[in-house]
Write an enzyme that holds these catalytic residues in place. Sequence first.
Site, PDB file in Angstrom:
ATOM      1  N   LYS A 109      47.867  39.413  40.640  1.00 36.74           N
ATOM      2  CA  LYS A 109      47.814  40.077  39.338  1.00 36.74           C
ATOM      3  C   LYS A 109      49.096  39.776  38.554  1.00 36.74           C
ATOM      4  O   LYS A 109      50.183  40.215  38.931  1.00 36.74           O
ATOM      5  CB  LYS A 109      47.668  41.600  39.507  1.00 36.74           C
ATOM      6  CG  LYS A 109      46.376  42.025  40.214  1.00 36.74           C
ATOM      7  CD  LYS A 109      45.156  41.632  39.412  1.00 36.74           C
ATOM      8  CE  LYS A 109      43.868  41.963  40.150  1.00 36.74           C
ATOM      9  NZ  LYS A 109      42.682  41.396  39.457  1.00 36.74           N
ATOM     10  N   ASP A 147      40.574  35.947  44.966  1.00 35.30           N
ATOM     11  CA  ASP A 147      41.378  34.801  44.531  1.00 35.30           C
ATOM     12  C   ASP A 147      41.592  33.807  45.670  1.00 35.30           C
ATOM     13  O   ASP A 147      41.696  32.602  45.436  1.00 35.30           O
ATOM     14  CB  ASP A 147      42.746  35.272  44.016  1.00 35.30           C
ATOM     15  CG  ASP A 147      42.619  36.026  42.705  1.00 35.30           C
ATOM     16  OD1 ASP A 147      41.583  35.874  42.035  1.00 35.30           O
ATOM     17  OD2 ASP A 147      43.551  36.763  42.350  1.00 35.30           O
ATOM     18  N   ASP A 180      44.484  38.890  46.414  1.00 33.63           N
ATOM     19  CA  ASP A 180      44.225  39.061  44.984  1.00 33.63           C
ATOM     20  C   ASP A 180      45.572  39.069  44.257  1.00 33.63           C
ATOM     21  O   ASP A 180      46.486  39.811  44.648  1.00 33.63           O
ATOM     22  CB  ASP A 180      43.485  40.379  44.731  1.00 33.63           C
ATOM     23  CG  ASP A 180      42.745  40.388  43.403  1.00 33.63           C
ATOM     24  OD1 ASP A 180      42.845  39.393  42.678  1.00 33.63           O
ATOM     25  OD2 ASP A 180      42.073  41.386  43.103  1.00 33.63           O
TER      26      ASP A 180
END
Length: 588
Positions: free
Chosen positions: A473, A458, A471
Site C-alpha cells: 500500500k 499483489d 499486499d
Amino acid sequence: MAFRTFGWVQNPSDFTKLKKTVQVFDPQSKQYEELDNHIIKNVIYFDRDKERLQDELDNKVSEFTYGDLVGTSHNKEGKSPKKRKEAIANSLLQVTILPQSAKTKGKFYTDNWTADGFLRWAVSLNFVAYNREKDLFKITELGKKLSQTNDGSAEEMEVLQDAMLSYPPATRVLSLLANSKHPLTKFAIGNNLGFVGEKGFTSYDEDLMIDWLKSATTKKEHDKIKSDVEGTSDKYARMIAGWLVKLKFVKKHTNKYELDNGKTITGFQTYSITGSGLHAIKKANGSSKNPTKSKYVLWEFLAIAGKQDSEQTRDFIRTRRAKIILGLNNHHTISALIDFLSHEGIEVDESLLNSEIKKLISFGLRIKQNGNSIVLQDNVIGIDIPNQTFTPAEADLNSEKIKNHYRKITNLPEKYIELLDIAFDHHRHQDFEIVTAGLFKDCYGLSSVHLGGQNKPDGVVFNNKFGIILDTKAYERGYGMHIGQIDEMCRYIDDNKKRDVVRQPNEWWKNFGDNIPKDPFYYLWVSGKFLPQFNEQLKQTHYRTSINGGGLEVSQLLLGADAVMKDKLDVNTLPKYMNNQVIELVHQ
C-alpha cells in the site's frame, strides 16, 4: 531561460523520421524544400501559424524555437482537444513526422508529444544543438552530415552508427551485452541502465517478471504482462536495444518458456551483440590503434525529476553530476573530488559521491574506481552548466538525507533504497508491488511471485517452511484502516485455505511451493508508514480468519533485508514476528 530534458527517449524508433527531423534545420535538404513549397500551405491549420512558419522558411531560417518545432495540442477552436484526433497541425515537426496511417486516413501530421520525442532524439545524438538561453535549436555539423547523405546509403548508416557510439546510454547497453555470455532481456539491461534508484529509472526483476508471465491465466493477461508491464529503465533499454538492432550492432531473439503442464508460451525478447557491435564498442573504448570515442553529454541528460518533481531539485542534481564529471578531469581521488565539489558549492560525503559515481557508470560513462583512486576513462564533451544556483526542495533534501543514511548502514542495492520514495507515492503502486517482491527474492532469499490483477493478492512469498500473502500500500501520508481491504485480505486467506476452483477459478495459490506444510501461512501488508488506526485492521483480519500476520513499514523491510544478507537475521524466524501488529525486525 528554459530548462528541458534530453538524453532519454522512450518512443521514437524510426531513423528515417529522425533524419527528416534533422533536415528541417537544413535549407539545402529536400524536406526543407517540401515544407517551404507546399506542406506549410496545405497542412498547417491556423493562418497565423501558416504565415509565421512560411515566412521563416522563405527566408531560409535554420534556427527555430521549441514552439515552432513541437507546437501545441489545440483543436480548430483553439482549445485543448477532448480527443487526440481532433488536434490540428501547428508546427514544423508535426507536419514532418507523418503517422503510418497518413496515406490511408489522409492525416498528414502527428501530435506535439511525438514531435517532442523526435526533437529530443535528434538533440541526444548531437544532430541538433540546443541554446537554453534562447530556447532555440539548430543543426550541428554532424547533423548536416546526416542530412546530406543519400537515403539508405552506407554513408547514412555510418553517420548514424558514429553518433550512437557517442551516446552514453547506447554504449552502456553495448557494453552490458559484450560482457554477457548469453542474450539479455530488457529487464537484465534496464537493471543496470540509467540513474538507478531514482524516479524515472525503475527496473523490474527479470526472474520475477518471467514467473509472473508464466502465472498468467488468460491470453489477455499474458499479452499485457509481455507488452505493457515494464519499469522506465526497462523501456529505455528496449528502445535503445531496438535502435542498435537497426544499426546492426545487436541481434534480437524470440524466447519460449515451458510451463509446468508441458505447454510453452512466448516469452520476453532477448538481445545479443553482433560481431559488428563488438568491434564497434571495442574501437569506441580505445586501443593502441584507435583513440577513445568522445562521449556527448549535455547538462540536460543528467536527471529527469526530483522526488517531488521539483525543477529546482532536478536541476541541482544535474549540476552536481555535471560538476562531478568535470571534476574527474583533474581530480583522481575520492577525497580530492569531494574537496573540489565543496569549493564549487556542492557538499557531498563519500557515501553520496559513491552512489553518484555508480549512477554515472550505469548512465554510460566509464569510470574506474579502486579504493580512494578514481579515473574517468572517457573524454566527455558537450557539458555546459547554467550560471545559476539551484535550491532543492526541502522535502527532497530530507529524502536524500534519509536515503543516504540507509546507504551508509546497509549493503542494499540502490534500486531497493528507492523504496523509501516509492512507498509514499500512490502513482507508483505497480512499482511498489514489483520492487518489493524483488527485494524479498534478492535480499531475503525467499521465493517470490508477483501476481497483481483482479481477484489476486499483489504477490506471494514463501520457502519450504511457510508462505506469506503479500499486499503493498503506497500512501503519501501513511496507511490507516480500510474496511474494503480487510475484506479483500480475508478473501485471499479463505481462497488459500479452501483452494476451491469454483470459488476462485484463477487458482492464484498454485504459485505457492508444493512443499509448504498445511498450516504456516501468514498475511502481510507493506507500506511506507502505518497510521495508529491500522492496528485495528490487523486485529479484525486475525479475528475473522484466525490467521496471524502483520504490517511491515518499508524502513523495517529494508533493515530486515540487510540483516538477512549479513546473517544477523534468520529468514526462517519471520513467522514468529507475525503477531497481528506492526513488525519490528531490527531495533534502531
